[in-house]
Motif scaffolding. Structure first.
Motif, short mmCIF file in Angstrom:
data_model
loop_
_atom_site.label_atom_id
_atom_site.label_comp_id
_atom_site.label_asym_id
_atom_site.label_seq_id
_atom_site.Cartn_x
_atom_site.Cartn_y
_atom_site.Cartn_z
N GLY A 23 82.19 34.26 -1.42
CA GLY A 23 81.93 34.04 -0.02
C GLY A 23 80.41 33.51 0.20
N ALA A 24 79.79 33.12 -0.94
CA ALA A 24 78.15 32.75 -0.80
C ALA A 24 78.10 31.42 -0.28
CB ALA A 24 77.37 32.92 -2.11
N VAL A 25 79.11 30.92 -0.30
CA VAL A 25 79.17 29.13 0.52
C VAL A 25 80.05 29.27 1.37
CG1 VAL A 25 79.98 26.88 -0.26
CG2 VAL A 25 78.91 28.15 -2.14
N ASN A 26 79.90 28.82 2.63
CA ASN A 26 80.49 28.57 3.78
C ASN A 26 81.92 28.25 3.69
OD1 ASN A 26 81.43 28.24 6.47
ND2 ASN A 26 79.15 27.74 7.31
N ASP A 27 82.79 28.89 3.96
CA ASP A 27 84.13 28.52 3.94
C ASP A 27 84.47 27.35 4.53
OD1 ASP A 27 84.98 30.44 2.08
OD2 ASP A 27 85.81 31.77 3.73
N ASP A 28 83.89 26.96 5.56
CA ASP A 28 83.92 25.80 6.36
C ASP A 28 83.89 24.46 5.85
OD1 ASP A 28 84.61 27.59 8.61
OD2 ASP A 28 82.57 27.24 9.51
N ILE A 29 83.34 24.48 4.65
CA ILE A 29 82.96 23.03 3.97
C ILE A 29 84.09 23.15 2.77
CG2 ILE A 29 80.69 23.01 4.66
CD1 ILE A 29 80.07 23.48 1.54
N LEU A 30 84.81 23.94 2.76
CA LEU A 30 85.83 24.30 1.35
C LEU A 30 87.22 23.96 1.70
CD1 LEU A 30 84.38 27.33 -0.17
CD2 LEU A 30 83.51 25.12 -0.86
N ASP A 31 87.90 23.39 0.87
CA ASP A 31 89.38 23.39 0.98
C ASP A 31 90.03 24.30 0.25
OD1 ASP A 31 92.00 23.09 0.08
OD2 ASP A 31 91.92 20.97 -0.55
N LEU A 32 90.34 25.51 1.14
CA LEU A 32 90.53 26.86 0.67
C LEU A 32 91.71 26.98 -0.41
CD1 LEU A 32 89.69 29.05 3.91
CD2 LEU A 32 88.18 28.27 1.77
N THR A 33 92.67 26.08 -0.12
CA THR A 33 93.86 26.15 -0.91
C THR A 33 93.49 25.63 -2.58
OG1 THR A 33 95.31 25.39 0.84
CG2 THR A 33 96.47 25.14 -1.19
N THR A 34 92.58 24.49 -2.45
CA THR A 34 92.21 24.31 -3.99
C THR A 34 91.45 25.41 -4.35
OG1 THR A 34 92.24 21.92 -3.15
CG2 THR A 34 90.99 22.57 -5.10
N LEU A 35 90.56 25.98 -3.53
CA LEU A 35 89.62 27.08 -4.10
C LEU A 35 90.69 28.20 -4.55
CD1 LEU A 35 86.73 27.92 -4.51
CD2 LEU A 35 87.01 29.05 -2.06
#
Length: 286
Positions: A193-205
């Motif tokens: 959670g140190a990187v903003n989730d809004d910029i991430l593809d959460l399914t890939t993550l």
């Protein structure tokens, strides 16, 4: 999945830290006990040259005890004062002042020998976003003085906090570094959670997280979601199993992988999968 996140306010934060470093004696760095290497900002070593150094292994309640002991030993061998910390419950916080005074003992004695009766200890507290600095400060002071939140980037400006008559703390916003040279470091920062989730593809993550967990912690996934799988199974297949086990469906009946991904990440971050450390000092060798 290549992750980079360095918003504009972090550039300002780094500049502010550089401008104020001369005012402090000690740099206290909070790192995440689940990823003590990946969550340690390499820029701080250059910034804090010639300062006393302290590392607080925060969120130790979410990490494996044996692994945290290894990391404590690792950083002590590198010359840091090191403590395990659970800022949320306040565990380990009382030791910080004593450790700071111990680090400063020789300097304080020299100053007093020159006739200076009152020698304050000034520290700068640093750490990546969402590592728990504000929670630590609130527990340390005993009242709410710093904003807390579960999104990275809540603290935006510096503030001096007087903890004791002779102990002052300069709080700084969470800061990463401009480029993650190691893809794995970026991933681990995103997992916690140190990187903003809004910029991430959460399914890939989430599939990347599953990739990490099946190596040493497959039983945590199996127990939490009541699923079975072979450790060579593709991570997206395991994510689909999680979605099915939780009854997450899209319109039309297909498994809702996006919802399963969000739940997996939230439950990992909240410790619901168990105590999990994602890296060990021995992996840094060579």
């Amino acid at each position: 999945m290549n992750i980079q996140w360095y918003p504009g306010h972090m550039t300002k934060t780094k500049r502010m830290m550089q401008e104020n470093i001369s005012l402090v004696d000690i740099v206290i760095e909070l790192v995440d006990a689940r990823i003590p290497y990946s969550s340690k900002n390499p820029d701080i070593d250059d910034l804090a040259k010639n300062k006393y150094r302290m590392i607080l292994l925060n969120k130790c309640d979410l990490a494996e005890e044996n692994a945290t002991v290894l990391w404590e030993k690792y950083y002590k061998q590198k010359g840091f004062a090191v403590m395990q910390l659970n800022a949320l419950k306040g565990t380990g916080i009382s030791q910080v002042t004593a450790s700071a005074r111990e680090l400063m003992q020789e300097k304080i004695q020299k100053q007093k020998a020159r006739g200076r009766l009152f020698v304050p200890i000034r520290s700068m507290i640093v750490g990546i976003p969402n590592v728990g600095k504000s929670t630590f400060i609130n527990q340390y002071v005993g009242k709410t003085t710093a904003k807390t939140g579960d999104k990275p980037g809540v603290t935006r400006g510096k503030q001096w906090i007087k903890l004791k008559k002779d102990f002052e703390l300069l709080d700084t916003p969470g800061i990463l570094w401009p480029k993650f040279d190691d893809k794995e470091v970026g991933l681990k920062l995103a997992f916690t959670g140190a990187v903003n989730d809004d910029i991430l593809d959460l399914t890939t993550l989430a599939t990347e997280l599953i990739n990490h967990l099946v190596i040493r912690h497959s039983q945590c996934l199996q127990k939490r979601y009541q699923i079975t799988f072979d450790t060579i199974e593709q991570p997206h297949v395991i994510l689909k199993q999680i979605a099915v086990a939780r009854g997450f469906k899209q319109k039309g009946g297909d498994a809702d992988l996006d919802r399963a991904a969000k739940i997996l990440l939230d439950e990992y971050r909240g410790g619901k999968l168990g105590k999990i450390t994602l890296e060990l000092p021995e992996e840094l060798e060579g």
